[in-house]
Design an enzyme around this catalytic site. Sequence first.
Site, PDB file in Angstrom:
ATOM      1  N   CYS A  60       6.740  19.089  23.551  1.00  7.94           N
ATOM      2  CA  CYS A  60       7.427  19.700  22.414  1.00  7.94           C
ATOM      3  C   CYS A  60       8.394  18.665  21.857  1.00  7.94           C
ATOM      4  O   CYS A  60       9.290  18.198  22.586  1.00  7.94           O
ATOM      5  CB  CYS A  60       8.172  20.945  22.889  1.00  7.94           C
ATOM      6  SG  CYS A  60       9.222  21.733  21.656  1.00  7.94           S
TER       7      CYS A  60
ATOM      8  N   CYS B 105       5.090  17.989  15.531  1.00 11.53           N
ATOM      9  CA  CYS B 105       5.289  19.185  16.346  1.00 11.53           C
ATOM     10  C   CYS B 105       3.958  19.467  17.011  1.00 11.53           C
ATOM     11  O   CYS B 105       2.903  19.371  16.355  1.00 11.53           O
ATOM     12  CB  CYS B 105       5.729  20.364  15.471  1.00 11.53           C
ATOM     13  SG  CYS B 105       5.732  21.970  16.336  1.00 11.53           S
TER      14      CYS B 105
END
Length: 256
Positions: A78, A188
């Site tokens: 992440c 992302c």
Amino acid sequence: MPEPVTNKNAPIALLDSGAGGIGVLREVQKLLPREQLLYFGDSLHAPYGEKSTAEIRRLVLTAADRLLARAKALVLACNTATAVAAEQLRRRYPDRPIIGMEPALRPALSVGAHPTVLVLATAATLGQEKFARLRQKCEKSATVWALSAPGIVRLVEQGLADSPQMDAYLSTLFATLPTLPDAVVLGCTHFPFAQKSLRRVLGDLPFFDGAVGTAKELRRRLAAQHLLAPKDAAGSIMLRTSDPRSLPLFLRLYQQ
């Protein structure tokens, strides 16, 4: 200070705010098929990228402490979690490989002479000093645009990565661009799952994400610390989430 882990058969943990890190999990499994992989997606609190820095850090540290009670290494699958909490985790666990992610801006510079590169990420990632330093370095060789795209995360978490809703969101999001970029950085881990919609809206541009590079860095760090699983080990994958309703989505994305 936590004890160093010497058990080569201990699992590798991967942590994301939800389903996005499943793409990183797949790359790690390809590269390290003998490892036990424990994936945790904090879907109950997704998306991280729209929360305050303090709240993101609290969520990441809480989940990481629980995972590292048994894991020999942690992959922050992440970009937002990495930007906000990686340095603190490395101080807390100095003997564990803590592998983070950053937008793959440097690789995107390879598409041509002084290209225009669009970085898609969360507001939390783009707002961190870490990204500002990366952008400043790369702007010597490229024109860098940065755009927050929180709706991609939400739609992926709803199982709508390839959908008319995603197409509509992206069309609105990109309407403000002065022209098409030469390359797009998917900053992302949720965003690669929307590539079909991204290509429908932006065209056949080169896309860059950090999943493969993260898997390679994990292998390098494990080898350096003599923590790779034995050659006769049988690999496995465990999927965990803070919201059990997300498990069918995790399985579907893993099997794509």
